[in-house]
Design a protein around this motif. Structure first.
Motif, PDB file in Angstrom:
ATOM      1  N   THR A   1       4.147  -1.632   7.052  1.00 21.65           N
ATOM      2  CA  THR A   1       2.973  -1.984   6.267  1.00 21.65           C
ATOM      3  C   THR A   1       3.371  -2.603   4.930  1.00 21.65           C
ATOM      4  OG1 THR A   1       1.841  -0.126   7.294  1.00 21.65           O
ATOM      5  CG2 THR A   1       0.800  -1.079   5.381  1.00 21.65           C
ATOM      6  N   ASP A   2       4.418  -2.094   4.291  1.00 22.15           N
ATOM      7  CA  ASP A   2       4.810  -2.629   2.990  1.00 22.15           C
ATOM      8  C   ASP A   2       5.299  -4.070   3.091  1.00 22.15           C
ATOM      9  OD1 ASP A   2       7.043  -1.707   4.397  1.00 22.15           O
ATOM     10  OD2 ASP A   2       8.179  -1.283   2.579  1.00 22.15           O
ATOM     11  N   LEU A   3       5.993  -4.415   4.160  1.00 17.88           N
ATOM     12  CA  LEU A   3       6.425  -5.797   4.368  1.00 17.88           C
ATOM     13  C   LEU A   3       5.219  -6.715   4.539  1.00 17.88           C
ATOM     14  CD1 LEU A   3       8.703  -7.895   4.993  1.00 17.88           C
ATOM     15  CD2 LEU A   3       8.373  -7.282   7.386  1.00 17.88           C
ATOM     16  N   HIS A   4       4.259  -6.280   5.323  1.00 17.70           N
ATOM     17  CA  HIS A   4       3.066  -7.089   5.573  1.00 17.70           C
ATOM     18  C   HIS A   4       2.253  -7.277   4.290  1.00 17.70           C
ATOM     19  CE1 HIS A   4      -0.078  -8.949   7.895  1.00 17.70           C
ATOM     20  NE2 HIS A   4      -0.959  -8.073   7.472  1.00 17.70           N
ATOM     21  N   ILE A   5       2.047  -6.209   3.539  1.00 13.41           N
ATOM     22  CA  ILE A   5       1.274  -6.295   2.292  1.00 13.41           C
ATOM     23  C   ILE A   5       1.981  -7.205   1.293  1.00 13.41           C
ATOM     24  CG2 ILE A   5       0.464  -4.986   0.296  1.00 13.41           C
ATOM     25  CD1 ILE A   5      -0.158  -2.691   2.228  1.00 13.41           C
ATOM     26  N   THR A   6       3.287  -7.095   1.190  1.00 11.53           N
ATOM     27  CA  THR A   6       4.035  -7.944   0.259  1.00 11.53           C
ATOM     28  C   THR A   6       3.889  -9.419   0.622  1.00 11.53           C
ATOM     29  OG1 THR A   6       5.638  -6.166  -0.080  1.00 11.53           O
ATOM     30  CG2 THR A   6       6.314  -8.385  -0.720  1.00 11.53           C
ATOM     31  N   THR A   7       3.973  -9.737   1.903  1.00  9.65           N
ATOM     32  CA  THR A   7       3.884 -11.145   2.295  1.00  9.65           C
ATOM     33  C   THR A   7       2.490 -11.712   2.047  1.00  9.65           C
ATOM     34  OG1 THR A   7       3.471 -10.515   4.599  1.00  9.65           O
ATOM     35  CG2 THR A   7       5.736 -11.072   3.995  1.00  9.65           C
ATOM     36  N   TRP A   8       1.436 -10.950   2.333  1.00 13.35           N
ATOM     37  CA  TRP A   8       0.116 -11.533   2.101  1.00 13.35           C
ATOM     38  C   TRP A   8      -0.266 -11.561   0.638  1.00 13.35           C
ATOM     39  CZ3 TRP A   8      -3.537  -8.446  -0.037  1.00 13.35           C
ATOM     40  CH2 TRP A   8      -3.670  -7.110   0.339  1.00 13.35           C
ATOM     41  N   VAL A   9       0.264 -10.642  -0.173  1.00 13.96           N
ATOM     42  CA  VAL A   9       0.001 -10.712  -1.618  1.00 13.96           C
ATOM     43  C   VAL A   9       0.662 -11.960  -2.206  1.00 13.96           C
ATOM     44  CG1 VAL A   9       0.544  -9.627  -3.834  1.00 13.96           C
ATOM     45  CG2 VAL A   9      -0.426  -8.263  -1.994  1.00 13.96           C
ATOM     46  N   ILE A  10       1.909 -12.220  -1.826  1.00 14.82           N
ATOM     47  CA  ILE A  10       2.594 -13.427  -2.303  1.00 14.82           C
ATOM     48  C   ILE A  10       1.871 -14.676  -1.806  1.00 14.82           C
ATOM     49  CG2 ILE A  10       4.732 -14.765  -2.146  1.00 14.82           C
ATOM     50  CD1 ILE A  10       6.212 -12.058  -2.089  1.00 14.82           C
ATOM     51  N   ALA A  11       1.399 -14.655  -0.558  1.00 13.35           N
ATOM     52  CA  ALA A  11       0.676 -15.808  -0.014  1.00 13.35           C
ATOM     53  C   ALA A  11      -0.611 -16.069  -0.790  1.00 13.35           C
ATOM     54  CB  ALA A  11       0.383 -15.589   1.467  1.00 13.35           C
TER      55      ALA A  11
ATOM     56  N   SER B   1       4.474 -10.504  10.865  1.00 17.51           N
ATOM     57  CA  SER B   1       4.407  -9.079  10.520  1.00 17.51           C
ATOM     58  C   SER B   1       3.072  -8.473  10.944  1.00 17.51           C
ATOM     59  CB  SER B   1       4.650  -8.870   9.023  1.00 17.51           C
ATOM     60  OG  SER B   1       3.635  -9.478   8.250  1.00 17.51           O
ATOM     61  N   GLY B   2       1.997  -9.253  10.901  1.00 25.44           N
ATOM     62  CA  GLY B   2       0.694  -8.761  11.347  1.00 25.44           C
ATOM     63  C   GLY B   2       0.640  -8.510  12.841  1.00 25.44           C
ATOM     64  N   VAL B   3       1.234  -9.402  13.621  1.00 24.45           N
ATOM     65  CA  VAL B   3       1.278  -9.197  15.073  1.00 24.45           C
ATOM     66  C   VAL B   3       2.139  -7.981  15.402  1.00 24.45           C
ATOM     67  CG1 VAL B   3       2.129 -10.191  17.238  1.00 24.45           C
ATOM     68  CG2 VAL B   3       0.733 -11.565  15.702  1.00 24.45           C
ATOM     69  N   ALA B   4       3.241  -7.793  14.669  1.00 20.36           N
ATOM     70  CA  ALA B   4       4.081  -6.606  14.888  1.00 20.36           C
ATOM     71  C   ALA B   4       3.308  -5.331  14.570  1.00 20.36           C
ATOM     72  CB  ALA B   4       5.348  -6.692  14.047  1.00 20.36           C
TER      73      ALA B   4
ATOM     74  N   GLY C   1      -8.068  -3.101   7.086  1.00 21.99           N
ATOM     75  CA  GLY C   1      -6.688  -2.682   6.859  1.00 21.99           C
ATOM     76  C   GLY C   1      -6.595  -1.330   6.178  1.00 21.99           C
ATOM     77  N   PHE C   2      -7.487  -1.073   5.231  1.00 15.10           N
ATOM     78  CA  PHE C   2      -7.465   0.223   4.550  1.00 15.10           C
ATOM     79  C   PHE C   2      -8.124   1.320   5.382  1.00 15.10           C
ATOM     80  CE2 PHE C   2      -7.244  -2.100   0.291  1.00 15.10           C
ATOM     81  CZ  PHE C   2      -5.875  -1.981   0.257  1.00 15.10           C
ATOM     82  N   LYS C   3      -9.029   0.956   6.279  1.00 17.09           N
ATOM     83  CA  LYS C   3      -9.736   1.947   7.087  1.00 17.09           C
ATOM     84  C   LYS C   3      -8.909   2.432   8.276  1.00 17.09           C
ATOM     85  CE  LYS C   3     -14.161   2.422   9.527  1.00 17.09           C
ATOM     86  NZ  LYS C   3     -13.851   3.749   9.869  1.00 17.09           N
ATOM     87  N   LEU C   4      -8.100   1.570   8.848  1.00 19.47           N
ATOM     88  CA  LEU C   4      -7.351   1.911  10.054  1.00 19.47           C
ATOM     89  C   LEU C   4      -6.211   2.878   9.741  1.00 19.47           C
ATOM     90  CD1 LEU C   4      -7.456  -1.565  11.729  1.00 19.47           C
ATOM     91  CD2 LEU C   4      -8.540   0.509  12.533  1.00 19.47           C
ATOM     92  N   PRO C   5      -5.748   3.630  10.728  1.00 22.72           N
ATOM     93  CA  PRO C   5      -4.786   4.709  10.495  1.00 22.72           C
ATOM     94  C   PRO C   5      -3.441   4.285   9.892  1.00 22.72           C
ATOM     95  CG  PRO C   5      -5.675   4.863  12.708  1.00 22.72           C
ATOM     96  CD  PRO C   5      -6.195   3.604  12.109  1.00 22.72           C
ATOM     97  N   MET C   6      -2.983   3.075  10.132  1.00 22.87           N
ATOM     98  CA  MET C   6      -1.694   2.669   9.591  1.00 22.87           C
ATOM     99  C   MET C   6      -1.789   2.202   8.151  1.00 22.87           C
ATOM    100  SD  MET C   6       0.162   0.894  12.877  1.00 22.87           S
ATOM    101  CE  MET C   6       0.610  -0.491  11.966  1.00 22.87           C
ATOM    102  N   GLY C   7      -2.996   2.014   7.626  1.00 15.05           N
ATOM    103  CA  GLY C   7      -3.176   1.520   6.258  1.00 15.05           C
ATOM    104  C   GLY C   7      -3.191   2.648   5.250  1.00 15.05           C
ATOM    105  N   ILE C   8      -3.232   2.277   3.986  1.00 20.91           N
ATOM    106  CA  ILE C   8      -3.355   3.237   2.900  1.00 20.91           C
ATOM    107  C   ILE C   8      -4.813   3.645   2.845  1.00 20.91           C
ATOM    108  CG2 ILE C   8      -3.031   3.585   0.435  1.00 20.91           C
ATOM    109  CD1 ILE C   8      -1.049   1.177   0.596  1.00 20.91           C
ATOM    110  N   ASN C   9      -5.115   4.918   2.857  1.00 23.25           N
ATOM    111  CA  ASN C   9      -6.487   5.380   3.017  1.00 23.25           C
ATOM    112  C   ASN C   9      -7.170   5.521   1.652  1.00 23.25           C
ATOM    113  OD1 ASN C   9      -8.782   6.216   4.205  1.00 23.25           O
ATOM    114  ND2 ASN C   9      -7.973   8.119   5.039  1.00 23.25           N
ATOM    115  N   PHE C  10      -7.557   4.377   1.069  1.00 20.22           N
ATOM    116  CA  PHE C  10      -8.311   4.385  -0.189  1.00 20.22           C
ATOM    117  C   PHE C  10      -9.771   4.743   0.026  1.00 20.22           C
ATOM    118  CE2 PHE C  10      -5.057   1.170  -1.625  1.00 20.22           C
ATOM    119  CZ  PHE C  10      -4.454   2.024  -2.523  1.00 20.22           C
ATOM    120  N   LEU C  11     -10.252   4.588   1.242  1.00 21.45           N
ATOM    121  CA  LEU C  11     -11.680   4.723   1.508  1.00 21.45           C
ATOM    122  C   LEU C  11     -12.073   6.108   2.006  1.00 21.45           C
ATOM    123  CD1 LEU C  11     -12.074   1.279   3.254  1.00 21.45           C
ATOM    124  CD2 LEU C  11     -12.557   1.845   0.893  1.00 21.45           C
TER     125      LEU C  11
END
Length: 120
Positions: free
Chosen positions: A7-17, A47-50, A109-119
C-alpha cells in the motif's frame, strides 16, 4: 510480485503523480513533466493491479474492481486534461471529472480492508 502489492508503494506513486499533474497544469510547456508523469501512470497502474490481485483474498472483489476502475478513470482524466490544455481546448470538464473520480477512488481505498481506515 509481492513487493509491488504494498500500500505504501502505491500511495507514494499516486501522490507523486498528482503533484506532477498539478505542476504540469500550471506550466506553459510541460513536455518533460508530462513524459515523467506518464512513467508514473505506469507505476500507479502496476502497483494498483498488484494490490487488486492481493485484494481478492478479502472476498470483496467487486469493490476492489470499482476502485481499480476509478483509478484508471483518474489517470484517464489527468491525461485528457493535459492533452486538451496542450491543444488549447477547454479542459475544465476533465479537471472536474478528475476530482470526482479521485474522491471515489480515495473513499474506496480508505474503506477497503487493505487501506488505512480513516473512515471507521
Amino acid at each position: 510480485m509481492d513487493f509491488l502489492a504494498r500500500t505504501d508503494l502505491h500511495i507514494t506513486t499516486w501522490v507523486i503523480a498528482i503533484i506532477l499533474f498539478f505542476v504540469a497544469l500550471a506550466m506553459a510547456n510541460p513536455k518533460v513533466i508530462h513524459m515523467i508523469l506518464r512513467v508514473f501512470y505506469i507505476l500507479v497502474i502496476v502497483s494498483g493491479v498488484a494490490l487488486f490481485i492481493k485484494g481478492m483474498d478479502f472476498d470483496q472483489g467487486m469493490l476492489y474492481g470499482f476502485k481499480l476502475l476509478a483509478g484508471i478513470l483518474v489517470i484517464g482524466m489527468m491525461e485528457m486534461s493535459l492533452v486538451k490544455k496542450k491543444k488549447g481546448k477547454p479542459f475544465t470538464l476533465f479537471v472536474v471529472l478528475f476530482f470526482v473520480f479521485f474522491l471515489i477512488a480515495l473513499f474506496l481505498g480508505f474503506k477497503l480492508p487493505m487501506g488505512i481506515n480513516f473512515l471507521a
